[in-house]
Structures are given as C-alpha cells and as structure tokens.
Scaffold this motif. Structure first.
Motif, mmCIF file in Angstrom:
data_model
loop_
_atom_site.group_PDB
_atom_site.id
_atom_site.type_symbol
_atom_site.label_atom_id
_atom_site.label_comp_id
_atom_site.label_asym_id
_atom_site.label_seq_id
_atom_site.Cartn_x
_atom_site.Cartn_y
_atom_site.Cartn_z
ATOM 1 N N ALA A 142 72.663 -8.155 -37.390
ATOM 2 C CA ALA A 142 72.121 -9.304 -38.118
ATOM 3 C C ALA A 142 72.372 -10.631 -37.410
ATOM 4 O O ALA A 142 71.539 -11.529 -37.435
ATOM 5 N N ASP A 143 73.524 -10.785 -36.787
ATOM 6 C CA ASP A 143 73.887 -12.070 -36.174
ATOM 7 C C ASP A 143 73.642 -12.102 -34.673
ATOM 8 O O ASP A 143 74.060 -13.041 -33.994
ATOM 9 N N GLU A 144 72.979 -11.088 -34.154
ATOM 10 C CA GLU A 144 72.732 -11.020 -32.715
ATOM 11 C C GLU A 144 71.388 -11.664 -32.378
ATOM 12 O O GLU A 144 70.350 -11.247 -32.872
ATOM 13 N N LEU A 145 71.424 -12.696 -31.547
ATOM 14 C CA LEU A 145 70.194 -13.356 -31.109
ATOM 15 C C LEU A 145 69.585 -12.555 -29.969
ATOM 16 O O LEU A 145 70.198 -12.382 -28.917
ATOM 17 N N LEU A 146 68.371 -12.058 -30.191
ATOM 18 C CA LEU A 146 67.732 -11.223 -29.175
ATOM 19 C C LEU A 146 67.109 -12.064 -28.069
ATOM 20 O O LEU A 146 67.295 -11.803 -26.885
ATOM 21 N N LYS A 147 66.353 -13.091 -28.449
ATOM 22 C CA LYS A 147 65.683 -13.920 -27.459
ATOM 23 C C LYS A 147 65.144 -15.174 -28.125
ATOM 24 O O LYS A 147 64.842 -15.167 -29.318
ATOM 25 N N THR A 148 65.045 -16.240 -27.357
ATOM 26 C CA THR A 148 64.468 -17.482 -27.852
ATOM 27 C C THR A 148 63.144 -17.731 -27.135
ATOM 28 O O THR A 148 63.054 -17.564 -25.920
ATOM 29 N N PHE A 149 62.128 -18.118 -27.892
ATOM 30 C CA PHE A 149 60.801 -18.332 -27.341
ATOM 31 C C PHE A 149 60.400 -19.791 -27.483
ATOM 32 O O PHE A 149 60.647 -20.423 -28.511
ATOM 33 N N ASP A 150 59.772 -20.324 -26.446
ATOM 34 C CA ASP A 150 59.204 -21.668 -26.500
ATOM 35 C C ASP A 150 57.764 -21.559 -26.995
ATOM 36 O O ASP A 150 56.886 -21.073 -26.289
ATOM 37 N N LEU A 151 57.549 -21.998 -28.231
ATOM 38 C CA LEU A 151 56.229 -21.873 -28.842
ATOM 39 C C LEU A 151 55.283 -22.957 -28.343
ATOM 40 O O LEU A 151 55.685 -24.106 -28.149
ATOM 41 N N LYS A 152 54.031 -22.570 -28.156
ATOM 42 C CA LYS A 152 52.990 -23.530 -27.786
ATOM 43 C C LYS A 152 52.182 -23.865 -29.039
ATOM 44 O O LYS A 152 51.005 -23.532 -29.171
ATOM 45 N N LYS A 153 52.868 -24.515 -29.972
ATOM 46 C CA LYS A 153 52.252 -24.827 -31.252
ATOM 47 C C LYS A 153 51.270 -25.970 -31.084
ATOM 48 O O LYS A 153 51.657 -27.076 -30.717
ATOM 49 N N PRO A 154 49.995 -25.747 -31.338
ATOM 50 C CA PRO A 154 49.002 -26.794 -31.095
ATOM 51 C C PRO A 154 49.056 -27.870 -32.170
ATOM 52 O O PRO A 154 49.463 -27.623 -33.304
ATOM 53 N N VAL A 155 48.628 -29.057 -31.805
ATOM 54 C CA VAL A 155 48.480 -30.153 -32.757
ATOM 55 C C VAL A 155 46.992 -30.271 -33.064
ATOM 56 O O VAL A 155 46.203 -30.628 -32.195
ATOM 57 N N TYR A 156 46.617 -29.942 -34.273
ATOM 58 C CA TYR A 156 45.203 -29.968 -34.633
ATOM 59 C C TYR A 156 44.735 -31.407 -34.808
ATOM 60 O O TYR A 156 45.383 -32.213 -35.492
ATOM 61 N N THR A 157 43.619 -31.736 -34.180
ATOM 62 C CA THR A 157 43.029 -33.064 -34.325
ATOM 63 C C THR A 157 41.744 -32.955 -35.130
ATOM 64 O O THR A 157 40.943 -32.039 -34.932
ATOM 65 N N LEU A 158 41.560 -33.875 -36.031
ATOM 66 C CA LEU A 158 40.425 -33.851 -36.944
ATOM 67 C C LEU A 158 39.114 -34.066 -36.201
ATOM 68 O O LEU A 158 39.069 -34.796 -35.207
ATOM 69 N N ARG A 159 38.047 -33.456 -36.706
ATOM 70 C CA ARG A 159 36.747 -33.538 -36.062
ATOM 71 C C ARG A 159 35.660 -33.638 -37.128
ATOM 72 O O ARG A 159 35.914 -33.421 -38.328
ATOM 73 N N ALA A 160 34.457 -33.940 -36.701
ATOM 74 C CA ALA A 160 33.333 -34.077 -37.623
ATOM 75 C C ALA A 160 33.113 -32.775 -38.390
ATOM 76 O O ALA A 160 33.171 -31.686 -37.822
ATOM 77 N N GLY A 161 32.878 -32.896 -39.690
ATOM 78 C CA GLY A 161 32.661 -31.732 -40.539
ATOM 79 C C GLY A 161 33.900 -31.299 -41.295
ATOM 80 O O GLY A 161 33.788 -30.546 -42.274
ATOM 81 N N ASP A 162 35.079 -31.726 -40.875
ATOM 82 C CA ASP A 162 36.296 -31.398 -41.604
ATOM 83 C C ASP A 162 36.268 -32.064 -42.975
ATOM 84 O O ASP A 162 35.796 -33.196 -43.131
#
Length: 260
Positions: A41-61
C-alpha cells in the motif's frame, strides 16, 4: 470410437480447469491473504509527468454562467435562467461563443472569451461585470464537452462532461468500463482537427500511456474499443465445437447402445 470420446472429455476438462480462479484471489480485505505478488500500500511504483492540456475556448462552445453578488436580486440581471417545459435546460440557459470569440451578456454587451482558458475566461467575465454588479463571484462551466464511445464497453453512446478535461480511462469508466473481450492493447481515438478526422491508436496495457498527449480527450473525440479475436472464437468457433461435440457424443452413445 470410445477412445475418441474420452479424448473429447479430456480436452473439455482441461478447458474448464484452466478457467478456474481461486476464491482467495477474489475476496477483498482478507485478514491474512496468502496470495503471491501482492501490492504494498505504501510503496510508490513510479511517478509520471502528465501532459495535461489546457483547453482554450473556441467558437460554438456553450458556457454556463452563474454569478453570486451582493447586488439586490431585483437589480441582478443574470439571476434568472431559461425554462423549457417546466425545467431549466443547461444548454439553452448557456451563452454561446460566436465566430468572433465573443459571448453576449445582457446589459454588459459582448465579452471576448475565444482563445482563453477557463480560469482566464472566468477572470474576463468577472472584470466585465464589476461596473454593473457589486462584488461578483463568477462560476463558469463548459457545457459542450461531448465525447463518444463505441465498441466493447458497458454502455455505448455519447457523453457530456462538465470538466474542461477528462482522460481516456475516466471516459471509459463513465461508459461502464470494458467488456470481458475488449482489446485493451489497441484502442482507437478519432479526433476532428482543422476540418479533418485523424485516427490514433494506443494501448492501455502500457503504463507509459499516462504520459502521452492523447491520454486526455478533446471535445467531440470518439473512442473505439475493438474486440479481441477470442470473442469471435467464443461466439462462433466454440459454439460450433460444442455443437459438434454434442452430435459426436450422441452418435457414440447411440452406436454403443445399438451394438450391445
């Protein structure tokens, strides 16, 4: 003939035995689980650097706008919503971004939101309201983040999320998760960009998928989950095999009785 029948029963017995799973591998929260290769339970297997996008508003939203203010309600021009058939409809009550990237607010006029992230858009609306409402607190949500999932999932269909980002695994979980014969190693993603439909393929068996650009969805994405070849084998070949086995067994039994 008798040897053939015994061989058939032997093969069937092996197939049934191979499909058995010990109960100790299924029960949750056991007192003293004696199972190999358990996770710590307390063992960290791996850490990942996420490429979380930033959504930008566009026409039609379409945006949902809720404003809290100390201005008396009779002077709050944003306090009432659109009502359809006795119920508030979120999309009809929302504000659509036009081709110029603007939304039109009553009294205030046009506010430019195209190309902004959700936090930036929230700040822009707040600034636009300050001359008209006292101490406005703006809650802004995207209403038109839709995605479609088809194939080997619990419930195919089109879904809407009020998050401005959602990843592939969250989307599949929303659709009821994978069916038993879903091909988790080759999932297709159809994305509409610049007037073109682009298809990508990725594997959820690979944990490095968490770091890929396409791990997060964009509005109007389509996820296609193909079946494993084993599904065709089970539904067609195995069915034919079972029918053939039944016929052979019946013929052997009939032949045995007649030869006595």
């Amino acid at each position: 003939m008798r040897k053939t029948l015994i061989a058939w029963w032997f093969v069937l017995g092996i197939a049934i035995f191979a499909s058995c799973v010990p109960q100790k591998k299924l029960l949750l929260l056991q007192e003293n689980p004696e199972v190999k290769n358990q996770g710590e339970a307390d063992e960290l297997l791996k850490t990942f650097d996420l490429k979380k996008p930033v959504y930008t508003l566009r026409a039609g939203d379409v945006l949902s706008l809720r404003v809290q203010t100390t201005t008396p309600q009779e002077y709050d021009f944003l306090s009432a919503g659109t009502t359809t058939f006795g119920a508030t409809d979120p999309v009809l009550d929302g504000y659509t971004i036009d081709d110029a990237g603007d939304i039109l607010l009553p009294v205030v006029g046009k506010v430019h939101l195209g190309g902004l992230s959700m936090p930036e858009a929230r700040a822009a609306v707040t600034d636009a309201l300050k001359p008209f409402l006292a101490n406005p607190t703006v809650n802004l949500r995207l209403l038109t983040f839709r995605y479609t999932i088809v194939g080997e999932v619990g419930s195919q269909g089109q879904y809407t999320t009020y998050q401005d980002n959602i990843n592939v695994m969250e989307a599949i979980a929303t659709a009821g998760g994978f069916n038993p014969y879903a091909n988790r190693g080759k999932i297709k993603l159809v994305r509409y960009e610049e007037g073109k439909a682009k298809m990508y393929a990725f594997s959820l068996l690979d944990r490095d998928m968490l770091t890929m650009n396409n791990f997060y969805l964009q509005p109007d994405d389509m996820i296609v989950v193909d079946p494993l070849p084993a599904k065709f084998f089970r539904e067609n070949v195995l069915g034919t095999f079972s029918l053939g086995f039944g016929l052979v067994a019946s013929v052997v039994l009939l032949f045995t009785r007649l030869s006595r």
